[in-house]
Design a protein around this motif. Structure first.
Motif, PDB file in Angstrom:
ATOM      1  N   LEU A   1       0.868  -1.191   0.000  1.00 46.48           N
ATOM      2  CA  LEU A   1       0.000   0.000   0.000  1.00 46.48           C
ATOM      3  C   LEU A   1       0.891   1.223   0.000  1.00 46.48           C
ATOM      4  CD1 LEU A   1      -2.594   1.728   0.522  1.00 46.48           C
ATOM      5  CD2 LEU A   1      -2.262   1.260   2.953  1.00 46.48           C
TER       6      LEU A   1
ATOM      7  N   ARG B   1       1.145  -6.664   7.527  1.00 42.46           N
ATOM      8  CA  ARG B   1       2.413  -6.531   8.268  1.00 42.46           C
ATOM      9  C   ARG B   1       3.069  -5.257   7.783  1.00 42.46           C
ATOM     10  NH1 ARG B   1       3.492 -12.419   9.086  1.00 42.46           N
ATOM     11  NH2 ARG B   1       1.562 -13.229   8.197  1.00 42.46           N
ATOM     12  N   SER B   2       3.441  -4.398   8.697  1.00 47.20           N
ATOM     13  CA  SER B   2       4.058  -3.143   8.284  1.00 47.20           C
ATOM     14  C   SER B   2       5.351  -2.932   9.052  1.00 47.20           C
ATOM     15  CB  SER B   2       3.097  -1.973   8.529  1.00 47.20           C
ATOM     16  OG  SER B   2       3.634  -0.812   7.955  1.00 47.20           O
TER      17      SER B   2
ATOM     18  N   ARG C   1       8.085   2.292   9.066  1.00 45.19           N
ATOM     19  CA  ARG C   1       7.024   3.038   8.366  1.00 45.19           C
ATOM     20  C   ARG C   1       6.135   3.706   9.426  1.00 45.19           C
ATOM     21  NH1 ARG C   1       7.830   2.079   3.184  1.00 45.19           N
ATOM     22  NH2 ARG C   1       8.441   0.021   2.452  1.00 45.19           N
TER      23      ARG C   1
ATOM     24  N   TYR D   1      -3.200   2.479  10.389  1.00 40.48           N
ATOM     25  CA  TYR D   1      -3.951   1.219  10.508  1.00 40.48           C
ATOM     26  C   TYR D   1      -4.783   1.197  11.790  1.00 40.48           C
ATOM     27  CZ  TYR D   1      -1.721  -0.818   6.424  1.00 40.48           C
ATOM     28  OH  TYR D   1      -1.318  -1.068   5.135  1.00 40.48           O
TER      29      TYR D   1
ATOM     30  N   GLN E   1      -6.107   3.747  13.261  1.00 43.35           N
ATOM     31  CA  GLN E   1      -7.253   4.620  13.017  1.00 43.35           C
ATOM     32  C   GLN E   1      -8.336   3.896  12.208  1.00 43.35           C
ATOM     33  OE1 GLN E   1      -7.488   7.581  14.305  1.00 43.35           O
ATOM     34  NE2 GLN E   1      -9.269   8.423  13.256  1.00 43.35           N
ATOM     35  N   LEU E   2      -7.903   2.949  11.379  1.00 39.22           N
ATOM     36  CA  LEU E   2      -8.847   2.204  10.540  1.00 39.22           C
ATOM     37  C   LEU E   2      -9.394   0.958  11.242  1.00 39.22           C
ATOM     38  CD1 LEU E   2      -7.861   4.185   8.385  1.00 39.22           C
ATOM     39  CD2 LEU E   2      -7.631   2.259   6.799  1.00 39.22           C
TER      40      LEU E   2
ATOM     41  N   GLY F   1      -5.649   6.525   1.330  1.00 35.12           N
ATOM     42  CA  GLY F   1      -5.265   5.268   1.973  1.00 35.12           C
ATOM     43  C   GLY F   1      -6.473   4.570   2.590  1.00 35.12           C
TER      44      GLY F   1
ATOM     45  N   ARG G   1      -1.159  12.634   0.536  1.00 29.65           N
ATOM     46  CA  ARG G   1      -1.513  11.941   1.782  1.00 29.65           C
ATOM     47  C   ARG G   1      -2.467  12.776   2.627  1.00 29.65           C
ATOM     48  NH1 ARG G   1       4.461   9.291   2.920  1.00 29.65           N
ATOM     49  NH2 ARG G   1       4.362   8.021   1.036  1.00 29.65           N
TER      50      ARG G   1
ATOM     51  N   SER H   1       2.422   4.529   9.061  1.00 26.15           N
ATOM     52  CA  SER H   1       1.464   3.458   8.773  1.00 26.15           C
ATOM     53  C   SER H   1       0.798   2.929  10.045  1.00 26.15           C
ATOM     54  CB  SER H   1       2.152   2.307   8.035  1.00 26.15           C
ATOM     55  OG  SER H   1       3.006   1.592   8.905  1.00 26.15           O
TER      56      SER H   1
HETATM   57  C1  LIG Z   1       0.165   4.999   5.405  1.00 24.88           C
HETATM   58  C2  LIG Z   1      -0.403   5.702   4.186  1.00 24.88           C
HETATM   59  C3  LIG Z   1      -0.821   4.665   3.153  1.00 24.88           C
HETATM   60  C4  LIG Z   1      -1.634   6.516   4.630  1.00 24.88           C
HETATM   61  O1  LIG Z   1      -2.255   7.030   3.472  1.00 24.88           O
HETATM   62  P1  LIG Z   1      -3.152   8.361   3.525  1.00 24.88           P
HETATM   63  O2  LIG Z   1      -3.872   8.469   2.247  1.00 24.88           O
HETATM   64  O3  LIG Z   1      -2.321   9.518   3.931  1.00 24.88           O
HETATM   65  O4  LIG Z   1      -4.159   8.021   4.718  1.00 24.88           O
HETATM   66  P2  LIG Z   1      -5.635   8.654   4.935  1.00 24.88           P
HETATM   67  O5  LIG Z   1      -5.624  10.087   4.519  1.00 24.88           O
HETATM   68  O6  LIG Z   1      -6.638   7.772   4.286  1.00 24.88           O
HETATM   69  O7  LIG Z   1      -5.752   8.573   6.507  1.00 24.88           O
HETATM   70  C5  LIG Z   1      -6.668   7.689   7.166  1.00 24.88           C
HETATM   71  C6  LIG Z   1      -6.569   7.923   8.639  1.00 24.88           C
HETATM   72  O8  LIG Z   1      -5.254   7.608   9.111  1.00 24.88           O
HETATM   73  C7  LIG Z   1      -4.687   8.721   9.804  1.00 24.88           C
HETATM   74  N1  LIG Z   1      -3.323   8.950   9.402  1.00 24.88           N
HETATM   75  C8  LIG Z   1      -2.828   8.927   8.148  1.00 24.88           C
HETATM   76  N2  LIG Z   1      -1.511   9.238   8.158  1.00 24.88           N
HETATM   77  C9  LIG Z   1      -1.194   9.484   9.457  1.00 24.88           C
HETATM   78  C10 LIG Z   1      -0.001   9.895  10.115  1.00 24.88           C
HETATM   79  N3  LIG Z   1       1.138  10.131   9.437  1.00 24.88           N
HETATM   80  N4  LIG Z   1      -0.031  10.076  11.461  1.00 24.88           N
HETATM   81  C11 LIG Z   1      -1.168   9.861  12.147  1.00 24.88           C
HETATM   82  N5  LIG Z   1      -2.346   9.476  11.583  1.00 24.88           N
HETATM   83  C12 LIG Z   1      -2.353   9.289  10.248  1.00 24.88           C
HETATM   84  C13 LIG Z   1      -5.474   9.939   9.325  1.00 24.88           C
HETATM   85  O9  LIG Z   1      -5.540  10.886  10.353  1.00 24.88           O
HETATM   86  C14 LIG Z   1      -6.805   9.398   8.952  1.00 24.88           C
HETATM   87  O10 LIG Z   1      -7.709   9.479  10.015  1.00 24.88           O
HETATM   88  P3  LIG Z   1      -8.975  10.466   9.868  1.00 24.88           P
HETATM   89  O11 LIG Z   1      -9.657  10.071   8.593  1.00 24.88           O
HETATM   90  O12 LIG Z   1      -9.770  10.162  11.079  1.00 24.88           O
HETATM   91  O13 LIG Z   1      -8.384  11.830   9.807  1.00 24.88           O
HETATM   92  C15 LIG Z   1       0.626   6.702   3.570  1.00 24.88           C
HETATM   93  O14 LIG Z   1       1.104   7.539   4.595  1.00 24.88           O
HETATM   94  C16 LIG Z   1       1.805   6.028   2.893  1.00 24.88           C
HETATM   95  O15 LIG Z   1       1.741   5.675   1.719  1.00 24.88           O
HETATM   96  N6  LIG Z   1       2.921   5.859   3.648  1.00 24.88           N
HETATM   97  C17 LIG Z   1       4.157   5.262   3.077  1.00 24.88           C
HETATM   98  C18 LIG Z   1       3.992   3.808   2.729  1.00 24.88           C
HETATM   99  C19 LIG Z   1       3.430   2.972   3.863  1.00 24.88           C
HETATM  100  O16 LIG Z   1       3.736   3.136   5.022  1.00 24.88           O
HETATM  101  N7  LIG Z   1       2.600   2.000   3.447  1.00 24.88           N
HETATM  102  C20 LIG Z   1       2.005   1.033   4.349  1.00 24.88           C
HETATM  103  C21 LIG Z   1       2.842  -0.187   4.301  1.00 24.88           C
HETATM  104  S1  LIG Z   1       1.913  -1.606   4.724  1.00 24.88           S
END
Ligand SMILES: CC(C)(COP(=O)(O)OP(=O)(O)OC[C@H]1O[C@@H](n2cnc3c(N)ncnc32)[C@H](O)[C@@H]1OP(=O)(O)O)[C@@H](O)C(=O)NCCC(=O)NCCS
Length: 144
Positions: A79, A113-114, A118, A125, A127-128, A91, A86, A121
């Motif tokens: 992912l 598994r992350s 990261r 997760y 939060q989800l 996500g 972001r 992440s």
């Molecule tokens: C992790 C990742 C996929 C999140 O994607 P995103 O599109 O920014 O996430 P969303 O906007 O859908 O956020 C969903 C929820 O998670 C929370 N969240 C997202 N990033 C966060 C962060 N850095 N710190 C704290 N909370 C976070 C948001 O607050 C949100 O909650 P809300 O809707 O109640 O506000 C993105 O940061 C990413 O690609 N990271 C690098 C790769 C990675 O880590 N991949 C996962 C490997 S398994």
């Protein structure tokens, strides 16, 4: 407004670019071959998040795994959301698409598994609604 759709072969170049963001650069030809196989697999889902401009800003790969000891479940195998897109829900929507697919296949749960490095992440997760169930060491042995 982000929309989610299944990946198509024409997304290969953008998937490769975003894979590099994740730390795994992949040549286009390799990604295209990989994507061709995954798109043909009923046990895999590859979905993309699309910005209003039409640009693909993220992707997710989920798969059904059957384990001897625990049976079948869905695992998120990759992912990534582009850094500049972001925190706008891409996500969350990508994970929801995999959850919906897994539910349609009557799988009992979705796991992921992350890597501990990261950092973003883990709150994501949680939060989800994902609960941390264990911490592991990951081993690898190159085959020459
Ligand atoms: C992790 C990742 C996929 C999140 O994607 P995103 O599109 O920014 O996430 P969303 O906007 O859908 O956020 C969903 C929820 O998670 C929370 N969240 C997202 N990033 C966060 C962060 N850095 N710190 C704290 N909370 C976070 C948001 O607050 C949100 O909650 P809300 O809707 O109640 O506000 C993105 O940061 C990413 O690609 N990271 C690098 C790769 C990675 O880590 N991949 C996962 C490997 S398994």
């Amino acid at each position: 407004m982000i929309t989610i759709r299944r990946a198509v072969l024409a997304d290969a170049e953008r998937l490769a670019e975003l894979s590099a963001v994740l730390g795994y650069p992949v040549p286009l030809a390799t990604m295209a071959a990989r994507l061709t196989r995954l798109l043909a697999s009923a046990a895999d889902i590859v979905a993309v998040a699309v910005a209003p401009s039409g640009l693909v800003v993220g992707w997710i790969h989920g798969a059904e795994h059957e384990l001897i000891e625990t049976g079948s479940h869905c695992e998120i195998l990759g992912l990534v959301v582009d850094a500049v897109h972001r925190k706008v829900g891409a996500g969350r929507q990508l994970v929801a698409a995999v959850e919906e697919w897994a539910a349609s296949r009557r799988l009992e749960y979705v796991g992921v598994r992350s890597n501990i490095v990261r950092i973003e992440s883990h709150p994501f997760y949680e939060q989800l609604g994902y609960c941390r169930v264990k911490t592991q060491h990951s081993y690898r042995k190159p085959l020459s």
